[in-house]
Design a protein around this motif. Structure first.
Motif, PDB file in Angstrom:
ATOM      1  N   THR A   1     -23.267   4.771   1.640  1.00  0.00           N
ATOM      2  CA  THR A   1     -22.755   4.473   3.062  1.00  0.00           C
ATOM      3  C   THR A   1     -22.496   2.966   3.087  1.00  0.00           C
ATOM      4  OG1 THR A   1     -25.102   3.886   3.433  1.00  0.00           O
ATOM      5  CG2 THR A   1     -24.601   5.911   4.059  1.00  0.00           C
ATOM      6  N   LEU A   2     -22.139   2.549   1.791  1.00  0.00           N
ATOM      7  CA  LEU A   2     -21.605   1.077   1.751  1.00  0.00           C
ATOM      8  C   LEU A   2     -20.746   1.341   0.596  1.00  0.00           C
ATOM      9  CD1 LEU A   2     -21.689  -1.732   2.985  1.00  0.00           C
ATOM     10  CD2 LEU A   2     -23.011  -2.456   0.713  1.00  0.00           C
ATOM     11  N   VAL A   3     -19.408   0.863   0.868  1.00  0.00           N
ATOM     12  CA  VAL A   3     -18.274   0.887  -0.272  1.00  0.00           C
ATOM     13  C   VAL A   3     -18.345  -0.524  -0.995  1.00  0.00           C
ATOM     14  CG1 VAL A   3     -16.034   1.478  -0.705  1.00  0.00           C
ATOM     15  CG2 VAL A   3     -17.466   3.046   0.629  1.00  0.00           C
ATOM     16  N   THR A   4     -18.162  -0.492  -1.986  1.00  0.00           N
ATOM     17  CA  THR A   4     -18.047  -1.767  -2.778  1.00  0.00           C
ATOM     18  C   THR A   4     -17.063  -1.749  -3.987  1.00  0.00           C
ATOM     19  OG1 THR A   4     -19.911  -1.646  -4.341  1.00  0.00           O
ATOM     20  CG2 THR A   4     -20.549  -2.746  -2.185  1.00  0.00           C
ATOM     21  N   GLY A   5     -16.255  -2.720  -4.093  1.00  0.00           N
ATOM     22  CA  GLY A   5     -15.560  -2.744  -5.294  1.00  0.00           C
ATOM     23  C   GLY A   5     -14.392  -3.782  -5.370  1.00  0.00           C
ATOM     24  N   PHE A   6     -13.473  -3.692  -6.082  1.00  0.00           N
ATOM     25  CA  PHE A   6     -12.428  -4.765  -6.465  1.00  0.00           C
ATOM     26  C   PHE A   6     -11.214  -4.132  -5.939  1.00  0.00           C
ATOM     27  CE2 PHE A   6     -16.110  -5.584  -9.422  1.00  0.00           C
ATOM     28  CZ  PHE A   6     -16.295  -6.909  -8.810  1.00  0.00           C
ATOM     29  N   GLY A   7     -10.189  -5.012  -5.520  1.00  0.00           N
ATOM     30  CA  GLY A   7      -8.785  -4.764  -4.945  1.00  0.00           C
ATOM     31  C   GLY A   7      -8.043  -5.962  -4.721  1.00  0.00           C
ATOM     32  N   HIS A   8      -6.864  -5.923  -4.653  1.00  0.00           N
ATOM     33  CA  HIS A   8      -6.037  -7.110  -4.413  1.00  0.00           C
ATOM     34  C   HIS A   8      -5.362  -7.035  -3.107  1.00  0.00           C
ATOM     35  CE1 HIS A   8      -6.190  -6.986  -8.999  1.00  0.00           C
ATOM     36  NE2 HIS A   8      -6.021  -8.354  -8.741  1.00  0.00           N
TER      37      HIS A   8
ATOM     38  N   PRO B   1       0.928  -1.336   0.047  1.00  0.00           N
ATOM     39  CA  PRO B   1       0.107   0.103   0.061  1.00  0.00           C
ATOM     40  C   PRO B   1       0.941   1.311   0.079  1.00  0.00           C
ATOM     41  CG  PRO B   1      -0.946  -1.734   1.517  1.00  0.00           C
ATOM     42  CD  PRO B   1       0.597  -2.076   1.065  1.00  0.00           C
ATOM     43  N   LEU B   2       0.358   2.177  -0.600  1.00  0.00           N
ATOM     44  CA  LEU B   2       1.083   3.648  -0.521  1.00  0.00           C
ATOM     45  C   LEU B   2       1.226   4.274   0.909  1.00  0.00           C
ATOM     46  CD1 LEU B   2      -0.483   4.998  -3.811  1.00  0.00           C
ATOM     47  CD2 LEU B   2       1.784   3.844  -3.641  1.00  0.00           C
ATOM     48  N   TYR B   3       0.395   4.085   1.544  1.00  0.00           N
ATOM     49  CA  TYR B   3       0.317   4.365   2.758  1.00  0.00           C
ATOM     50  C   TYR B   3       0.558   3.503   4.067  1.00  0.00           C
ATOM     51  CZ  TYR B   3      -2.417   7.857   0.233  1.00  0.00           C
ATOM     52  OH  TYR B   3      -2.767   8.633  -0.677  1.00  0.00           O
ATOM     53  N   SER B   4       1.217   4.032   5.067  1.00  0.00           N
ATOM     54  CA  SER B   4       1.713   2.885   6.086  1.00  0.00           C
ATOM     55  C   SER B   4       0.423   2.296   7.079  1.00  0.00           C
ATOM     56  CB  SER B   4       2.601   3.528   7.271  1.00  0.00           C
ATOM     57  OG  SER B   4       2.996   2.813   8.281  1.00  0.00           O
ATOM     58  N   ALA B   5       0.792   0.769   6.981  1.00  0.00           N
ATOM     59  CA  ALA B   5      -0.263   0.215   8.007  1.00  0.00           C
ATOM     60  C   ALA B   5      -0.398   0.800   9.383  1.00  0.00           C
ATOM     61  CB  ALA B   5       0.147  -1.426   7.746  1.00  0.00           C
ATOM     62  N   GLU B   6       0.653   1.101   9.887  1.00  0.00           N
ATOM     63  CA  GLU B   6       0.848   1.858  11.353  1.00  0.00           C
ATOM     64  C   GLU B   6      -0.162   2.763  11.347  1.00  0.00           C
ATOM     65  OE1 GLU B   6       2.734   0.412  13.637  1.00  0.00           O
ATOM     66  OE2 GLU B   6       3.535  -1.285  12.396  1.00  0.00           O
ATOM     67  N   GLU B   7      -0.552   3.772  10.498  1.00  0.00           N
ATOM     68  CA  GLU B   7      -1.286   4.366  10.555  1.00  0.00           C
ATOM     69  C   GLU B   7      -2.991   4.181  10.688  1.00  0.00           C
ATOM     70  OE1 GLU B   7      -1.079   6.693   6.929  1.00  0.00           O
ATOM     71  OE2 GLU B   7       0.699   7.439   7.264  1.00  0.00           O
ATOM     72  N   LEU B   8      -3.169   2.496  10.606  1.00  0.00           N
ATOM     73  CA  LEU B   8      -4.549   2.227  10.930  1.00  0.00           C
ATOM     74  C   LEU B   8      -4.763   2.143  12.334  1.00  0.00           C
ATOM     75  CD1 LEU B   8      -4.306  -1.013   8.750  1.00  0.00           C
ATOM     76  CD2 LEU B   8      -5.941   0.867   8.583  1.00  0.00           C
ATOM     77  N   LEU B   9      -3.720   2.451  13.156  1.00  0.00           N
ATOM     78  CA  LEU B   9      -3.799   2.545  14.645  1.00  0.00           C
ATOM     79  C   LEU B   9      -4.590   3.672  14.856  1.00  0.00           C
ATOM     80  CD1 LEU B   9      -0.426   1.399  16.351  1.00  0.00           C
ATOM     81  CD2 LEU B   9      -2.668   0.308  16.749  1.00  0.00           C
ATOM     82  N   GLY B  10      -4.442   4.830  14.518  1.00  0.00           N
ATOM     83  CA  GLY B  10      -5.082   6.020  14.640  1.00  0.00           C
ATOM     84  C   GLY B  10      -6.495   6.143  13.848  1.00  0.00           C
ATOM     85  N   LEU B  11      -6.750   5.277  12.976  1.00  0.00           N
ATOM     86  CA  LEU B  11      -7.816   5.386  12.100  1.00  0.00           C
ATOM     87  C   LEU B  11      -8.993   4.322  12.579  1.00  0.00           C
ATOM     88  CD1 LEU B  11      -6.431   5.395   8.562  1.00  0.00           C
ATOM     89  CD2 LEU B  11      -7.469   7.181   9.838  1.00  0.00           C
TER      90      LEU B  11
ATOM     91  N   LEU C   1      -5.023  -2.541   0.715  1.00  0.00           N
ATOM     92  CA  LEU C   1      -5.093  -3.281  -0.639  1.00  0.00           C
ATOM     93  C   LEU C   1      -3.673  -2.759  -1.264  1.00  0.00           C
ATOM     94  CD1 LEU C   1      -8.615  -2.169  -1.748  1.00  0.00           C
ATOM     95  CD2 LEU C   1      -7.968  -4.163  -0.810  1.00  0.00           C
ATOM     96  N   ASP C   2      -3.161  -3.686  -2.214  1.00  0.00           N
ATOM     97  CA  ASP C   2      -2.107  -3.663  -2.968  1.00  0.00           C
ATOM     98  C   ASP C   2      -1.837  -2.392  -3.773  1.00  0.00           C
ATOM     99  OD1 ASP C   2      -1.457  -6.033  -1.878  1.00  0.00           O
ATOM    100  OD2 ASP C   2      -1.759  -7.051  -4.014  1.00  0.00           O
ATOM    101  N   GLY C   3      -0.872  -1.478  -3.415  1.00  0.00           N
ATOM    102  CA  GLY C   3      -0.889  -0.229  -4.349  1.00  0.00           C
ATOM    103  C   GLY C   3      -1.678   0.724  -3.949  1.00  0.00           C
ATOM    104  N   SER C   4      -2.630   0.495  -2.934  1.00  0.00           N
ATOM    105  CA  SER C   4      -3.651   1.266  -2.541  1.00  0.00           C
ATOM    106  C   SER C   4      -4.732   1.544  -3.812  1.00  0.00           C
ATOM    107  CB  SER C   4      -3.252   2.694  -2.011  1.00  0.00           C
ATOM    108  OG  SER C   4      -2.465   2.493  -0.934  1.00  0.00           O
ATOM    109  N   ARG C   5      -4.802   0.310  -4.557  1.00  0.00           N
ATOM    110  CA  ARG C   5      -5.565   0.645  -5.883  1.00  0.00           C
ATOM    111  C   ARG C   5      -6.938  -0.010  -5.354  1.00  0.00           C
ATOM    112  NH1 ARG C   5      -0.706  -0.900  -8.126  1.00  0.00           N
ATOM    113  NH2 ARG C   5      -1.233  -3.256  -7.873  1.00  0.00           N
ATOM    114  N   PHE C   6      -7.956   0.538  -5.663  1.00  0.00           N
ATOM    115  CA  PHE C   6      -9.242   0.318  -5.570  1.00  0.00           C
ATOM    116  C   PHE C   6     -10.234   0.278  -6.582  1.00  0.00           C
ATOM    117  CE2 PHE C   6     -13.453   0.817  -2.959  1.00  0.00           C
ATOM    118  CZ  PHE C   6     -13.773  -0.626  -2.877  1.00  0.00           C
ATOM    119  N   GLN C   7     -10.818  -0.275  -7.266  1.00  0.00           N
ATOM    120  CA  GLN C   7     -11.888   0.005  -8.320  1.00  0.00           C
ATOM    121  C   GLN C   7     -13.230  -0.191  -7.889  1.00  0.00           C
ATOM    122  OE1 GLN C   7     -11.416  -2.741 -11.815  1.00  0.00           O
ATOM    123  NE2 GLN C   7     -13.623  -2.543 -12.219  1.00  0.00           N
TER     124      GLN C   7
END
Length: 471
Positions: free
Chosen positions: A296-303, A252-262, A281-287
């Motif tokens: 209020t529901l997010v759906t899509g594809f990623g790796h 991911p383009l962003y650090s997983a450590e930031e999930l603690l604050g999220l 998600l891989d490369g922070s890519r989300f289709q």
């Protein structure tokens, strides 16, 4: 701190008795000899804490998934330092969950048996019913019929009903001097006949390897036993579920450590779930699918780690439009054989409508949620659910909660799961008795926490937000 505590089983004194006096390896040392490496996915490590009948660290057994000779296996390893290896109701539930995972995923099952049998004062909670102890042996038979290999090591006491576990396995190993297998031990023989017989004479390694034939392999030491099990697994010629070659993966383009604050702590509101997805998600890519509808529901594809997944993530209240969108997307993933990854985090909604308009909206949402619920239940693809915040009432079912049999369900430590939000219980009835409302609030607060859930095996474990992608 809790994980450190349960990793020591019954405590340092019990480990000393187990290793020094009884000359046996601690359960986690056994796993080091058995598995290809020290890294494995441990399941429900906090099960058994704070139960009405006391603490049973890790439910008295370590279960998890790891590789043995390159083959994915699930293991159930009794920890005899916890209550002397006695089987409690929570231990039965944990073993049954491990077998359920083995059945769902066609995993080789390995049993390390070191148990003194059932805890008799609680026999009514672990013996007579459909999902009690006998189900373990039923599952063994079903897995055998399905061609799912099972192997066992008798590495300590194997008494009463537990004696069926190694004898129903395809191949079993018994360890000299420490492994014993019998329906009734020496004390019961003494009480019934007045005759003294030693454990080795009654059900030791030599007897079962040379006379009864209950064991297929004799091992002179624990190290030899686990080498034997590894050799058995290497010759199973078993492929299990085929592993798809993962595409090249990007971090991911962003650090997983930031999930603690999220991680959401205030369950009266939600944060944009895309912030969490971009760190998983891989490369922070989300289709994204239907990005402008039912927001209020997010759906899509990623790796994730190179594997294509369909993401279904709460981003607020599960409205009518959001439910219809979720139903459509889940059906697409089922049709395309794409695994589903659910992120549960919903805000609670009023218990009762405040107007005719709200009542009509509730009815409309009810029908839409029922459609999504049916789609989730019937989707014949792997499903993993992660509770990242609050999830209340029927929203938990719609988002593939435990009763909808996801392959795995994990919680973040901040997760709250309950039929209702405790704050609404007295807000909806301002005329009620204040003391009763306070007691109810405190009860609901306790019972909706992640640790209360995990102690009772309502999930497969609590994971740290920054470890989510690895799990």
């Amino acid at each position: 701190d809790l994980l450190e505590r349960v990793s020591k089983g019954g405590g340092e004194d019990a480990i000393l008795r187990h290793t020094q006096r009884n000359k046996k390896l601690f359960v986690r040392e056994r796993l080091k000899l058995l598995l290809d490496d020290d890294h494995f996915l441990e399941l429900s490590p906090l099960a058994g804490l704070g139960l009405p009948y006391g603490d049973v660290p890790a439910a008295g057994c370590v279960t998890g998934i790891g590789k043995i000779c390159g083959v994915w296996c699930i293991f159930v390893a009794n920890d005899a330092t916890v209550k002397g290896g006695t089987l409690y109701p929570i231990g039965v539930k944990k073993q049954l969950r491990a077998q359920e995972i083995a059945l769902q995923n066609r995993l080789v099952s390995v049993y390390l048996v070191d148990s003194g049998g059932a805890f008799l004062p609680l026999q009514s909670e672990l013996f007579p019913d459909k999902l009690h102890g006998g189900k373990i042996f039923y599952n063994e038979a079903i897995m055998s019929a399905m061609g799912i290999p099972q192997v066992a090591v008798v590495c300590g006491s194997c008494v009463a009903g537990g004696a069926y576990i190694p004898t129903m396995a395809e191949e079993s190993v018994i360890i000299d001097n420490i492994g014993t297998l019998f329906l009734a031990g020496p004390p019961l023989v003494k009480a019934a006949t007045g005759e003294y017989v030693s454990p080795e004479e009654l059900g030791g390694a030599k007897l079962h390897s040379e006379v009864s034939g209950c064991s297929d392999h004799f091992a002179s030491s624990e190290k030899e036993a686990y080498e034997c099990i590894r050799n058995i697994i290497s010759t199973l010629n078993y492929k299990g579920l085929p592993e798809e070659a993962a595409e090249q993966q990007d971090s991911p383009l962003y650090s997983a450590e930031e999930l603690l604050g999220l991680a959401p702590w205030d369950h009266s509101c939600t944060l944009p779930v895309q912030l969490i997805l971009s760190r998983l998600l891989d490369g922070s890519r989300f289709q994204e699918f239907k990005a402008k509808y039912g927001t209020t529901l997010v759906t899509g594809f990623g790796h994730v780690e190179g594997h294509l997944v369909g993401v279904v993530a709460n981003n607020g209240e599960l409205s009518r439009d959001a439910s219809l969108k979720g139903c459509h997307f889940v059906q697409l993933c089922a049709q395309r054989s794409i695994p589903l990854l659910f992120f549960q985090n919903t805000t609670s909604h009023p218990v009762a409508p405040a107007s005719i308009t709200q009542a009509e909206a509730h009815s409309s949402r009810l029908k839409a949620q029922a459609s999504m619920m049916a789609a989730v239940a019937c989707a014949a693809v792997p499903k993993i659910t992660l509770v990242i915040g609050g999830c209340y009432g029927t929203d938990s079912y719609v988002m593939c909660g435990r009763s909808f049999s996801p392959n795995f369900l994990f919680l973040w430590p901040n997760a709250r799961v309950g039929l209702v939000d405790s704050r609404q219980t007295w807000d909806s009835d301002p005329t009620g008795d204040k003391s009763e409302q306070k007691q109810l609030k405190e009860k609901l607060e306790e019972e909706s926490s992640a640790f209360y859930s995990s102690a009772r095996l309502w999930d497969d474990g609590i994971i740290l937000p920054q470890s989510t992608r690895k799990v």
